[in-house]
Design a protein around this motif. Structure first.
Motif, short mmCIF file in Angstrom:
data_model
loop_
_atom_site.label_atom_id
_atom_site.label_comp_id
_atom_site.label_asym_id
_atom_site.label_seq_id
_atom_site.Cartn_x
_atom_site.Cartn_y
_atom_site.Cartn_z
N UNK A 177 0.86 -1.18 0.00
CA UNK A 177 0.00 0.00 0.00
C UNK A 177 0.89 1.23 0.00
N UNK A 178 0.52 2.22 -0.79
CA UNK A 178 1.20 3.51 -0.68
C UNK A 178 0.55 4.24 0.48
N UNK A 179 1.37 4.61 1.45
CA UNK A 179 0.87 5.33 2.62
C UNK A 179 1.38 6.76 2.59
N UNK A 180 0.48 7.69 2.84
CA UNK A 180 0.80 9.11 2.93
C UNK A 180 -0.10 9.72 4.00
N UNK A 181 0.25 10.86 4.55
CA UNK A 181 -0.66 11.53 5.49
C UNK A 181 -1.98 11.91 4.81
N UNK A 182 -1.92 12.27 3.54
CA UNK A 182 -3.13 12.69 2.83
C UNK A 182 -4.13 11.55 2.66
N UNK A 183 -3.65 10.32 2.42
CA UNK A 183 -4.56 9.18 2.22
C UNK A 183 -5.23 8.74 3.50
N UNK A 184 -4.62 9.07 4.67
CA UNK A 184 -5.20 8.73 5.97
C UNK A 184 -5.45 7.23 6.13
N UNK A 185 -4.54 6.41 5.57
CA UNK A 185 -4.70 4.95 5.68
C UNK A 185 -3.65 4.37 6.63
N UNK A 186 -4.05 3.25 7.25
CA UNK A 186 -3.16 2.51 8.13
C UNK A 186 -3.19 1.06 7.69
N UNK A 187 -2.01 0.47 7.46
CA UNK A 187 -1.93 -0.93 7.08
C UNK A 187 -1.86 -1.77 8.34
N UNK A 188 -2.72 -2.80 8.42
CA UNK A 188 -2.74 -3.72 9.55
C UNK A 188 -2.13 -5.03 9.10
N UNK A 189 -1.02 -5.42 9.74
CA UNK A 189 -0.32 -6.66 9.41
C UNK A 189 -0.56 -7.65 10.53
N UNK A 190 -1.15 -8.80 10.23
CA UNK A 190 -1.38 -9.79 11.28
C UNK A 190 -0.08 -10.46 11.72
N UNK A 191 -0.15 -11.15 12.84
CA UNK A 191 0.98 -11.94 13.31
C UNK A 191 1.38 -12.90 12.19
N UNK A 192 2.69 -13.12 12.05
CA UNK A 192 3.16 -14.05 11.03
C UNK A 192 3.46 -13.42 9.70
N UNK A 193 3.44 -12.10 9.63
CA UNK A 193 3.78 -11.40 8.38
C UNK A 193 5.06 -10.59 8.60
N UNK A 194 5.90 -10.59 7.57
CA UNK A 194 7.09 -9.74 7.58
C UNK A 194 6.69 -8.37 7.07
N UNK A 195 7.39 -7.35 7.55
CA UNK A 195 7.06 -5.97 7.18
C UNK A 195 8.31 -5.24 6.70
N UNK A 196 8.12 -4.44 5.66
CA UNK A 196 9.19 -3.57 5.19
C UNK A 196 8.57 -2.44 4.39
N UNK A 197 9.40 -1.46 4.04
CA UNK A 197 8.88 -0.36 3.23
C UNK A 197 10.00 0.30 2.46
N UNK A 198 9.60 0.98 1.38
CA UNK A 198 10.53 1.80 0.62
C UNK A 198 10.03 3.24 0.68
N UNK A 199 10.96 4.15 0.92
CA UNK A 199 10.64 5.57 1.00
C UNK A 199 10.52 6.13 -0.42
N UNK A 200 9.39 6.79 -0.70
CA UNK A 200 9.15 7.38 -2.01
C UNK A 200 9.42 8.87 -2.03
N UNK A 201 9.44 9.50 -0.85
CA UNK A 201 9.76 10.92 -0.71
C UNK A 201 10.76 11.08 0.43
N UNK A 202 11.73 11.99 0.28
CA UNK A 202 12.70 12.20 1.36
C UNK A 202 12.03 12.57 2.68
N UNK A 203 12.70 12.20 3.75
CA UNK A 203 12.26 12.53 5.11
C UNK A 203 10.86 12.02 5.42
N UNK A 204 10.60 10.77 5.07
CA UNK A 204 9.30 10.16 5.37
C UNK A 204 9.33 9.59 6.79
N UNK A 205 8.15 9.66 7.44
CA UNK A 205 8.04 9.18 8.82
C UNK A 205 6.88 8.22 8.95
N UNK A 206 7.13 7.13 9.69
CA UNK A 206 6.09 6.13 9.96
C UNK A 206 5.86 6.01 11.47
#
Length: 173
Positions: free
Chosen positions: A91-120
């Protein structure tokens, strides 16, 4: 994986959004409770963090939201009995989209930054336990994640995560 969307209230002053409410997310959390909240800031676009997970009995549900910038947030299903075993979802996450990804137990998590100085912001249902920590490589060909940008930065630790074992389907979180 599940995506939860917030409904911000806006007026001429700006906006207000509820980022977490135990009662509103009871259908997702069940009897779980949030025990740890983490914040990350990544400076370089193209940087990747992950793919991380915790093994049972310390497996955790993670709720991830972008507070600043833009990220490509990825979950990989490592649950052997799941119909989506070894498949990934992003999922592309941004403050504007107001979305939160829910990962259940047993899932690996990672992300790639698409804009500098991104915060999670991460909400966890289990405490971080170093002995239960695991990871898989971001470029594992068995998973085949399509990262949107060339990789500009990744930590030595994340680069050294193992590839999934073709005979045993890799780590058992």
């Amino acid at each position: 994986m599940l995506v939860v969307t917030s409904n911000p209230h806006t007026d001429p002053r700006g906006s207000f959004a509820r980022l977490f409410c135990q009662r509103e997310l009871a259908y997702v959390l069940g009897e779980r409770r949030i025990v740890q909240i983490n914040h990350s800031r990544t400076t370089a676009a193209g940087a990747i963090r992950g793919l991380h997970f915790q093994r049972p009995p310390h497996a955790e549900m993670k709720l991830v939201r972008c507070l600043r910038g833009r990220v490509w947030d990825v979950a990989v299903d490592l649950r052997r009995d799941s119909p989506t075993f070894l498949r990934w979802h992003a999922e592309e996450l941004t403050p504007q989209y107001q979305r939160m990804l829910v990962l259940p137990e047993g899932c690996a998590h990672g992300f790639q930054v698409l804009e500098p100085d991104s915060e999670l912001l991460y909400l966890h249902t289990a405490y971080y336990t170093p002995a239960a920590e695991g990871g898989i490589r971001y470029d594992d060909p068995r998973i085949g994640i399509h990262w949107p940008l060339p990789v500009t930065d990744i930590s030595p630790r994340d680069k050294s995560h193992p590839l999934l074992d073709s005979d045993h389907c890799g780590p058992a979180p």
